[in-house]
Design a protein around this motif. Structure first.
Motif, PDB file in Angstrom:
ATOM      1  N   VAL A 119      30.988  44.012  46.203  1.00  9.18           N
ATOM      2  CA  VAL A 119      31.492  44.684  45.016  1.00  9.18           C
ATOM      3  C   VAL A 119      32.989  44.474  44.879  1.00  9.18           C
ATOM      4  N   ASN A 120      33.711  44.572  45.995  1.00 12.15           N
ATOM      5  CA  ASN A 120      35.151  44.443  45.931  1.00 12.15           C
ATOM      6  C   ASN A 120      35.569  43.028  45.546  1.00 12.15           C
ATOM      7  N   ILE A 121      34.958  42.031  46.183  1.00 12.32           N
ATOM      8  CA  ILE A 121      35.290  40.650  45.852  1.00 12.32           C
ATOM      9  C   ILE A 121      35.007  40.382  44.380  1.00 12.32           C
ATOM     10  N   PHE A 122      33.891  40.908  43.931  1.00  9.14           N
ATOM     11  CA  PHE A 122      33.519  40.765  42.537  1.00  9.14           C
ATOM     12  C   PHE A 122      34.602  41.303  41.623  1.00  9.14           C
ATOM     13  N   THR A 123      35.121  42.479  41.979  1.00  9.98           N
ATOM     14  CA  THR A 123      36.095  43.123  41.107  1.00  9.98           C
ATOM     15  C   THR A 123      37.434  42.430  41.124  1.00  9.98           C
ATOM     16  N   THR A 124      37.894  42.015  42.298  1.00 12.91           N
ATOM     17  CA  THR A 124      39.263  41.526  42.370  1.00 12.91           C
ATOM     18  C   THR A 124      39.423  40.066  41.990  1.00 12.91           C
ATOM     19  N   SER A 125      38.344  39.301  42.079  1.00  8.46           N
ATOM     20  CA  SER A 125      38.510  37.866  41.871  1.00  8.46           C
ATOM     21  C   SER A 125      39.059  37.539  40.491  1.00  8.46           C
ATOM     22  N   GLY A 126      38.646  38.299  39.489  1.00  4.89           N
ATOM     23  CA  GLY A 126      39.137  38.019  38.143  1.00  4.89           C
ATOM     24  C   GLY A 126      40.639  38.212  38.047  1.00  4.89           C
ATOM     25  N   THR A 127      41.099  39.343  38.587  1.00  3.29           N
ATOM     26  CA  THR A 127      42.532  39.613  38.538  1.00  3.29           C
ATOM     27  C   THR A 127      43.324  38.565  39.295  1.00  3.29           C
ATOM     28  N   LEU A 128      42.877  38.264  40.505  1.00  2.00           N
ATOM     29  CA  LEU A 128      43.608  37.308  41.322  1.00  2.00           C
ATOM     30  C   LEU A 128      43.577  35.921  40.695  1.00  2.00           C
ATOM     31  N   MET A 129      42.455  35.601  40.044  1.00  2.00           N
ATOM     32  CA  MET A 129      42.378  34.314  39.365  1.00  2.00           C
ATOM     33  C   MET A 129      43.458  34.222  38.298  1.00  2.00           C
ATOM     34  N   LEU A 130      43.614  35.310  37.556  1.00  2.00           N
ATOM     35  CA  LEU A 130      44.647  35.316  36.524  1.00  2.00           C
ATOM     36  C   LEU A 130      46.026  35.098  37.111  1.00  2.00           C
ATOM     37  N   ILE A 131      46.272  35.756  38.245  1.00  2.00           N
ATOM     38  CA  ILE A 131      47.581  35.641  38.872  1.00  2.00           C
ATOM     39  C   ILE A 131      47.812  34.199  39.344  1.00  2.00           C
ATOM     40  N   PHE A 132      46.787  33.621  39.979  1.00  2.00           N
ATOM     41  CA  PHE A 132      46.925  32.228  40.416  1.00  2.00           C
ATOM     42  C   PHE A 132      47.114  31.300  39.232  1.00  2.00           C
ATOM     43  N   LEU A 133      46.390  31.574  38.166  1.00  2.00           N
ATOM     44  CA  LEU A 133      46.497  30.735  36.974  1.00  2.00           C
ATOM     45  C   LEU A 133      47.908  30.768  36.436  1.00  2.00           C
ATOM     46  N   ALA A 134      48.468  31.980  36.344  1.00  2.00           N
ATOM     47  CA  ALA A 134      49.846  32.097  35.874  1.00  2.00           C
ATOM     48  C   ALA A 134      50.778  31.331  36.793  1.00  2.00           C
ATOM     49  N   GLY A 135      50.510  31.371  38.078  1.00  2.00           N
ATOM     50  CA  GLY A 135      51.353  30.650  39.022  1.00  2.00           C
ATOM     51  C   GLY A 135      51.212  29.148  38.880  1.00  2.00           C
ATOM     52  N   LEU A 136      49.967  28.692  38.647  1.00  2.00           N
ATOM     53  CA  LEU A 136      49.732  27.262  38.504  1.00  2.00           C
ATOM     54  C   LEU A 136      50.486  26.686  37.314  1.00  2.00           C
ATOM     55  N   GLN A 176      38.234  36.517  48.794  1.00  2.00           N
ATOM     56  CA  GLN A 176      38.703  36.698  47.424  1.00  2.00           C
ATOM     57  C   GLN A 176      39.848  35.745  47.096  1.00  2.00           C
ATOM     58  N   THR A 177      40.691  35.422  48.076  1.00  2.00           N
ATOM     59  CA  THR A 177      41.771  34.475  47.823  1.00  2.00           C
ATOM     60  C   THR A 177      41.204  33.104  47.495  1.00  2.00           C
ATOM     61  N   LEU A 178      40.245  32.686  48.317  1.00  2.00           N
ATOM     62  CA  LEU A 178      39.652  31.371  48.117  1.00  2.00           C
ATOM     63  C   LEU A 178      38.935  31.282  46.776  1.00  2.00           C
ATOM     64  N   ILE A 179      38.079  32.273  46.524  1.00  2.00           N
ATOM     65  CA  ILE A 179      37.296  32.236  45.285  1.00  2.00           C
ATOM     66  C   ILE A 179      38.214  32.229  44.075  1.00  2.00           C
ATOM     67  N   SER A 180      39.214  33.096  44.073  1.00  2.00           N
ATOM     68  CA  SER A 180      40.069  33.165  42.894  1.00  2.00           C
ATOM     69  C   SER A 180      40.916  31.906  42.763  1.00  2.00           C
ATOM     70  N   LEU A 181      41.312  31.308  43.896  1.00  2.00           N
ATOM     71  CA  LEU A 181      42.080  30.061  43.815  1.00  2.00           C
ATOM     72  C   LEU A 181      41.221  28.945  43.232  1.00  2.00           C
ATOM     73  N   VAL A 182      39.996  28.843  43.719  1.00  2.00           N
ATOM     74  CA  VAL A 182      39.081  27.826  43.195  1.00  2.00           C
ATOM     75  C   VAL A 182      38.843  28.031  41.707  1.00  2.00           C
ATOM     76  N   LEU A 183      38.608  29.295  41.336  1.00  2.00           N
ATOM     77  CA  LEU A 183      38.379  29.581  39.917  1.00  2.00           C
ATOM     78  C   LEU A 183      39.595  29.223  39.075  1.00  2.00           C
ATOM     79  N   ALA A 184      40.794  29.605  39.579  1.00  2.00           N
ATOM     80  CA  ALA A 184      42.002  29.312  38.807  1.00  2.00           C
ATOM     81  C   ALA A 184      42.176  27.819  38.670  1.00  2.00           C
ATOM     82  N   PHE A 185      41.938  27.104  39.749  1.00  2.00           N
ATOM     83  CA  PHE A 185      42.080  25.658  39.713  1.00  2.00           C
ATOM     84  C   PHE A 185      41.091  25.045  38.730  1.00  2.00           C
ATOM     85  N   ALA A 186      39.857  25.556  38.783  1.00  2.00           N
ATOM     86  CA  ALA A 186      38.853  25.039  37.852  1.00  2.00           C
ATOM     87  C   ALA A 186      39.250  25.324  36.423  1.00  2.00           C
TER      88      ALA A 186
END
Lengths: 440, 311, 321
Positions: C188-205, C114-124
């Motif tokens: 299911v869990n990765i699916f659910t959390t990736s959106g939230t974590l992406m947002l957090i990474f995005l805010a950090g970026l 989930q860290t990797l996926i959300s980081l990639v998504l945020a970066f994209a």
């Protein structure tokens, strides 16, 4: 712009949905509305009587809106006849036992609550319920008015702790069309294990995903086979298990042989989670299910042509499981007398007749055995009869949940890991004994 | 692309070649990733919508992508059979909004203190906060319930003639649902980390201008951390909106239920008609989706404001 | 403004006053948190700690039990092979046998994923992409929906005759097969959390000042070097947050298992948090004391793992400007 459009779309969708909910509502809804109106009226009347009103809190688990409406109307009738009591209905809409036990731990539990026979032993042992015999004597309610297997289940140490409000048993549901197609005679109450096996053989067509009998790894189904073979799951004092006794193992072998011989299957084999759905779809010709299947089929699979009989007898006779719920009064109730009057009313013949005729549950009074409703609903009648013939309550003592767990796992091991029945049941029995030891 | 003002041309190393490839492919590559994930995200909700618009008897039948046969019965049953639905919606809104507003304020305050200020016991408190997140909620449920409701000591603390309540007495009250959530370790932790990575120049400049901590906080830090605050707000709102276990043991009378509690009411004991469950699930999700659509514009503004990273 | 060296023992009166003022301000800022923390968190954890030394079935008051609860949970006797005829120890080895390894496996897979996926998504998402608003909204959909609702939907989607099997022409019994059930929960869990974590990474970026990137570009750094030497280090605090919260969350995973599999089939999806719930609320005879003991054992495990990863991520000092 995009967001605006999206928002408009969503708003339109919601408006459409809300509009769709306006008129053309089924009869039940009107009942609910009536109920609400009546509440207002009654309260105004009561306000004029400055009597001390006892508040009784009644808690149960969530049921369908129709059932809830029925219960609320019964409570209103009660309040009309007993204006000095106010009943607050507090449904617990999720995780009933966790919530109830939490409130008991905090000392905030309701006056009346539902008690499932399965959970009964723990509550008896910790003495959190009020014995009802004195109350029963005062209002002339006799133990004998109720089906013996039910009221006995809720009795302990010679006292009655709960009045059963409804019950369910297992029946053999069979698909009339599949039977006709295969040219097999329909089941009767007198069937035996041999009849069952023979019919399953003729009805199965694995190539077309049709199987004679559903045999899920379900602790709420399998035990009746043990009973029918003269065995039991636990000893009468619930201090030891009899799952590794020869009777149980033989029953296990019989039960699992259906799938081994491809004349039976578990729901997962045909891609489903519950055999009720599989039966409705016509892929299991016979299933052992409870009365709850009847309204389900009516709603989800209205076109199926089916019948119900009591479960076939085994080598040692008949056997069935009773699933039953009672009203109990909390020991800490501040208005036990008032609480009893509520229970007495809700389990009266009139109230039970109303519930039965709505098709929600079966009554627990012997007097309603010959009622018209049962005559015109043979399926429900078969379920009702199940309580009168060799039925034992679905309750395994203080380690009940572990027993269920182990039974399920035992069957799963046989099905999914090809373990032998002896080996698997032995493991289960050992595990249960472990759990019993932990109680000390 | 920034121009590199080297005069001499040079041979392309393998890393340079990789970068050229990356530059050319990066846009379509990122689009592909994003679209793929978008499909994965939308699909479950889309299928839920489709099958909630199908009659109960067709809950497992194709077509998968289109609701044929079409019916609004499931939605009608869910709303129509539950006259308290608008009330539950209101209750959920009250709880979620109150908790969200209070939480972002209090967590921002706490986070700022941890990130920027020095004070005794700082390390201890921060670690204690982290540790408190590691205890699963099931075992703290009962003591928390005692504190919010009847009190730690049954019957009250008797000192002489006076009986002091040892609990807030907020059972069957929305306040009881709100109270434990107004500030959480997770929120404070998140804001702390955000504020740690915030550049200090603006604050230092303000301090030189004589602005006190409160002033800096409200006038500079809070506006700067808009995105982070909105993120926390969204997480909080959604968490409170969907909370089930805590409201379940606090609330008793149906009029006080929050939406998830109320929607769970119609699930019968012995069977679940999946189409109705799907319809009910959508009802739980729709209000929050709408709110999200409305408020996520503010996300866009902040992102547009901070500018683009690569040319 | 340079702050005076705090290693010097001599502090002027002014400095002392300033320190005191700052401490007071800090505590005022922390007041709401401390209020809730003391009343709820400290008391609840303290009470739960007390319960872990008792035998408590909720229906009767707790009875003191000492370390018996912990002994039963850890079931140390079952760690070593026993001779055939030795009496079986009175303890529940479900924790050691299933819950512990399951939970570790779960965390080890889900947190990196989930860290990797959300980081990639945020970066994209941080790139010059059109429809950014739409994408962000869509990505956040799973997180906005309650996990219970998502679980229900997934039970239906992944049912043997469900949509997933129909689309991909598979016959896998996702949730009832001991081999697949756990991986389904992970999905299911990765699916659910990736959106939230992406947002957090995005805010950090976004917090990373453009000036740093510009300076690096002028110095001739290429994209990869920028990513490696600027983006990632500047994101360190946020990464630490995401990983820590991810670890804590994964070790406590409960919702999906509660709704979808109830710990089965054959205990393949029993995690520590679900075991706690099972003992505290689900069993016919409640074992609340044992559940509390397990809760504290879990907290200890999470603590150790978190401290280890903190060393890895934040170890080399905080990011300096």
């Amino acid at each position: 712009m995009k967001v605006l459009r999206l928002t408009l779309f969503i708003t339109a969708l919601v408006a459409l949905l809300l509009a769709a909910c306006a008129p053309a509502t089924p009869q039940v809804i009107e009942k609910t509305v009536e109920v609400e109106k009546q509440v207002v009226v009654t309260q105004e009347v009561v306000k004029e009587v400055p009597a001390e009103r006892a508040v009784v809190r009644l808690s149960g688990w969530a049921a369908s809106p129709e059932e809830t409406a029925l219960l609320q109307s019964l409570l209103l009738d009660f309040t009309a006849e007993n204006p000095d009591i106010v009943v607050k209905y507090e449904p617990i809409t999720g995780d009933f036992w966790a919530t109830l036990k939490t409130s008991i731990a905090a000392g905030t539990e309701p006056d009346i609550y539902y008690m499932d026979i399965f959970q009964f032993p723990a509550f008896v042992q910790d003495d959190v319920m009020l014995p009802l015999d004195d109350f029963m004597a005062k209002t002339g309610t006799k133990k004998e008015e109720f089906i013996p297997s039910l009221i006995d289940a809720f009795s302990a140490n010679g006292k009655v702790y709960g009045i059963p409000k409804d019950f369910n048993t297992l029946g053999l549901f069979y698909n009339k069309d599949l039977f006709a197609k295969a040219g097999v005679a329909e089941p009767t109450d007198d069937w035996t294990w041999d009849d069952l096996k023979a019919a399953a053989q003729k009805l199965s067509d694995p190539a077309n995903n049709v199987y004679g009998l559903g045999v899920p790894a379900d602790a709420g189904r399998f035990p009746i086979f043990v009973f029918q073979n003269g065995g039991a799951i636990m000893t009468p004092d619930f201090q030891d298990t009899l799952l590794d006794a020869p009777e149980a193992i033989e029953a296990g072998k019989f039960y699992t042989s259906f799938r081994a011989e491809k004349i039976g299957a578990i729901p997962a084999d045909v891609g489903e989670g519950w055999q009720g759905t599989v039966f409705g779809k016509g892929q299991f010709a016979m299933v052992y299910e409870g009365g709850w299947l009847i309204p389900y089929l009516k709603q989800q699979f209205p076109n199926i042509n089916y019948g119900v009989v009591t479960p076939p007898a085994g080598p040692e006779g008949e056997g069935n499981l009773i699933f039953t719920v009672a009203y109990v009064i909390s020991k800490n109730s501040k208005n036990p007398e008032a609480a009893w009057r509520v229970i007495n009313y809700l389990t009266s013949e009139a109230a039970q007749k109303k519930v039965m005729e709505s098709g929600f549950a079966l009554p627990t009074r012997l007097s309603l055995q010959e009622s018209d409703y049962l005559k015109t609903n043979p399926a429900s009648a078969a379920i009702f009869r199940g309580a009168l013939q060799g039925a034992r309550p679905f309750m395994w003592g203080l380690v009940g949940s572990d027993v269920n767990d182990q039974m399920t796992k035992a069957l799963e091991r046989v099905y999914l890991e090809n373990m032998s029945v002896e080996e698997s049941f032995k493991q289960a029995a050992e595990a249960i004994r472990q759990k019993l030891a932990e109680l000390k | 692309m920034t121009t590199i003002s080297h005069a001499q041309p040079r041979m392309l190393s393998w890393s340079d070649r990789l970068i050229l490839w990356y530059d050319r492919l990066k846009t379509p590559l990122f689009y592909l990733i994003l679209i793929l994930w978008a499909i994965i995200c939308v699909a479950p909700l889309y299928f839920t919508l489709v099958f909630s618009l199908k009659p109960v008897a067709n809950a497992y039948d194709p077509p998968l992508f289109w609701p044929i046969p079409f019916t609004l019965d499931n939605f009608r049953d869910v709303i129509g059979a539950l006259p308290l639905f608008p009330r539950w919606l209101l209750n959920s809104l009250i709880v979620s909004l109150t908790v969200t507003i209070l939480r972002i304020l209090f967590c921002a305050m706490g986070g700022y203190a941890f990130a920027r200020m020095e004070f005794p016991l700082k390390g201890f408190l921060f670690n204690a906060m982290l540790v408190s997140m590691m205890i699963p909620g099931q075992v703290t449920l009962i003591p928390a319930f005692l504190v919010v409701g009847p009190g730690i000591i049954r019957g009250g603390l008797k000192i002489g003639d006076i009986t002091l309540p040892t609990g807030f007495g907020l059972i069957d009250n929305l306040g009881g649902v709100i109270l434990p959530g107004i500030v959480t370790a997770f929120g404070v932790f998140m804001m702390t980390q955000f504020y740690k990575s915030l550049p200090r120049e603006l604050e230092e400049a303000a301090m030189m201008d004589g602005l006190g901590r409160w002033g800096i906080f409200f006038r500079i830090v809070l506006p700067l951390s808009q995105t982070q605050l909105l993120t926390l707000a969204l997480l909080t709102f959604q968490g409170e909106w969907n909370a089930f276990m805590w409201p379940l043991i606090i609330l008793r009378t149906p009029e006080n239920f929050t939406l998830p509690l109320g929607l769970n009411w119609f699930r019968g004991e012995y069977y679940t008609l999946i189409s109705k469950v799907l319809a009910g699930s959508l009802f739980n999700t729709l209000p929050i989706l709408i709110l999200f659509f409305i408020f996520q514009r503010y996300f866009v503004q902040s992102i547009a404001g901070s500018g683009l990273k690569e040319g | 403004m340079t702050t005076p060296s705090t290693t010097s023992m001599i502090l002027t009166a002014r400095q002392k006053a300033r320190r005191r003022r700052e401490a007071l301000t800090a505590y005022t800022f922390l007041l709401p948190y401390l209020f809730i923390f003391l009343i709820f968190t400290v008391f609840s954890i303290g009470y739960a700690f007390y319960l872990s030394f008792t035998r408590y079935n909720l229906l009767s008051p707790p009875q003191w039990w000492g370390l018996e609860g912990y002994r039963r949970v850890l079931c140390i006797e079952s760690w070593f092979p026993r001779p055939e005829n030795a009496p079986k120890p009175v303890c529940d080895d479900l924790f050691i046998r299933k819950a512990l390894p399951n939970t570790f496996k779960y965390t080890a897979i889900v947190v990196p994923a989930q860290t990797l996926i959300s980081l990639v998504l945020a970066f994209a998402m941080d790139q010059k992409i059109r429809f950014r608003r739409l994408f962000r909204t869509i990505f956040y959909l799973p997180s906005v929906t309650s996990s219970v609702v998502i679980s229900l939907i997934f039970v239906w989607l992944f049912s043997p005759l469900g949509v997933i099997n129909q689309i991909f022409h598979l016959k896998i019994n996702w949730l009832n097969d001991p081999r697949y059930a756990f991986y389904t929960i992970m999905m299911v869990n990765i699916f659910t959390t990736s959106g939230t974590l992406m947002l957090i990474f995005l805010a950090g970026l976004q917090d990373i000042p453009i000036t740093l990137y510009e300076a690096a570009a002028i110095d001739g750094a290429n994209k990869f070097q920028i990513f490696r030497y600027i983006t990632i280090p500047m994101l360190r605090p946020v990464i630490f947050f995401v990983v820590t919260v991810g670890i804590i969350g994964c070790f406590q995973v409960f919702d999906q298992i509660y709704v979808m599999t109830a710990g089965g089939p054959l205990d393949s999806t029993t995690t520590i948090a679900y075991l706690i719930y099972k003992w505290a609320f689900r069993d016919t005879t409640v074992k609340m004391g044992q559940a509390s003991a397990l809760a504290f054992i879990l907290a200890l495990i999470i603590f150790v793992v978190t401290m280890l990863q903190r060393r890895v991520i934040e170890g080399s000092g905080s990011v300096s400007q």
